[in-house]
Design an enzyme around this catalytic site. Sequence first.
Site, PDB file in Angstrom:
ATOM      1  N   GLY A  48      68.696 -29.831 -42.118  1.00 55.13           N
ATOM      2  CA  GLY A  48      68.143 -28.484 -42.680  1.00 55.13           C
ATOM      3  C   GLY A  48      66.632 -28.547 -42.430  1.00 55.13           C
ATOM      4  O   GLY A  48      66.218 -27.415 -42.539  1.00 55.13           O
ATOM      5  N   ASP A 106      67.654 -27.502 -54.926  1.00 52.66           N
ATOM      6  CA  ASP A 106      68.233 -26.473 -55.528  1.00 52.66           C
ATOM      7  C   ASP A 106      68.607 -27.167 -56.960  1.00 52.66           C
ATOM      8  O   ASP A 106      67.592 -27.250 -57.900  1.00 52.66           O
ATOM      9  CB  ASP A 106      69.677 -26.349 -54.953  1.00 52.66           C
ATOM     10  CG  ASP A 106      70.582 -25.408 -55.384  1.00 52.66           C
ATOM     11  OD1 ASP A 106      70.538 -25.198 -56.483  1.00 52.66           O
ATOM     12  OD2 ASP A 106      71.191 -24.764 -54.607  1.00 52.66           O
ATOM     13  N   PHE A 155      72.477 -17.668 -52.652  1.00 55.56           N
ATOM     14  CA  PHE A 155      72.619 -18.449 -51.443  1.00 55.56           C
ATOM     15  C   PHE A 155      71.862 -17.907 -50.261  1.00 55.56           C
ATOM     16  O   PHE A 155      71.811 -16.746 -50.145  1.00 55.56           O
ATOM     17  CB  PHE A 155      74.223 -18.462 -51.216  1.00 55.56           C
ATOM     18  CG  PHE A 155      74.548 -19.402 -50.010  1.00 55.56           C
ATOM     19  CD1 PHE A 155      74.571 -20.819 -50.197  1.00 55.56           C
ATOM     20  CD2 PHE A 155      74.622 -19.129 -48.913  1.00 55.56           C
ATOM     21  CE1 PHE A 155      74.809 -21.785 -49.274  1.00 55.56           C
ATOM     22  CE2 PHE A 155      74.882 -19.955 -47.830  1.00 55.56           C
ATOM     23  CZ  PHE A 155      74.939 -21.203 -47.969  1.00 55.56           C
ATOM     24  N   ARG A 168      71.134 -21.622 -38.995  1.00 55.97           N
ATOM     25  CA  ARG A 168      69.704 -22.379 -39.075  1.00 55.97           C
ATOM     26  C   ARG A 168      68.599 -21.987 -38.281  1.00 55.97           C
ATOM     27  O   ARG A 168      67.781 -21.901 -38.382  1.00 55.97           O
ATOM     28  CB  ARG A 168      70.089 -23.793 -38.658  1.00 55.97           C
ATOM     29  CG  ARG A 168      71.115 -24.568 -39.483  1.00 55.97           C
ATOM     30  CD  ARG A 168      70.824 -26.256 -39.357  1.00 55.97           C
ATOM     31  NE  ARG A 168      72.127 -26.788 -39.873  1.00 55.97           N
ATOM     32  CZ  ARG A 168      72.227 -27.283 -40.942  1.00 55.97           C
ATOM     33  NH1 ARG A 168      71.224 -26.906 -41.836  1.00 55.97           N
ATOM     34  NH2 ARG A 168      73.221 -27.814 -41.500  1.00 55.97           N
TER      35      ARG A 168
END
Length: 178
Positions: A48, A106, A155, A168
């Site tokens: 990520g 998160d 999200f 991505r």
Amino acid sequence: MKEIQIRDKKFRVLISSDKIQEGISRVAEKINMELKGQQPIFICVLNGAFIFAADLLKKITIECEISFVKLASYYGTTSSGQVKTLIGLDENVKNRTVVILEDIVDTGLTVETIVKQLGIFEPAKIKIATLLFKPEAYHKNIKVDYAALEVPNDFLVGFGLDYDGFGRNLEDIYVLVP
Ligand code: IMP
């Protein structure tokens, strides 16, 4: 507002690429000031954080190194089930200033796991830099030193973050449309 479709879900733009770059520049300025003379080693957590790492490092003007790691999951025989191990760390981080680069913090579980496993190699200090931070979801005690942008507990996809492996490559950050 323009919506996009990824797999079975719809998303709309939440943060434009301009705003993302502003946030990254703020983080870079702070790091350039605070870690000057420390020759930090940046550790990009794949997959990520790859776009964040690339854009941030272009704005870092102090002497530094970059390395890439991955958190690999496997199912151990312990009762806790899933175990995550840090793989790919080949630079010696002993007595170094290490900056972990994350796409999003998160709940903080991932960052906590990485900090614990890096700690074994005895770095001088560990700093955490993340593109996105969800303060409402975060419930760990580890300090998030640098966050480019704070985001709601929804999200998100784009700029390195994925939904089911897709999205991505998006230049902006999108939020799920309920
Ligand atoms: P944490 O361990 O709960 O802090 O979650 C961190 C990891 O979960 C991130 O590195 C992402 O891979 C994933 N994640 C958390 N929130 C999102 C999101 O909104 N979109 C995509 N991936 C997310």
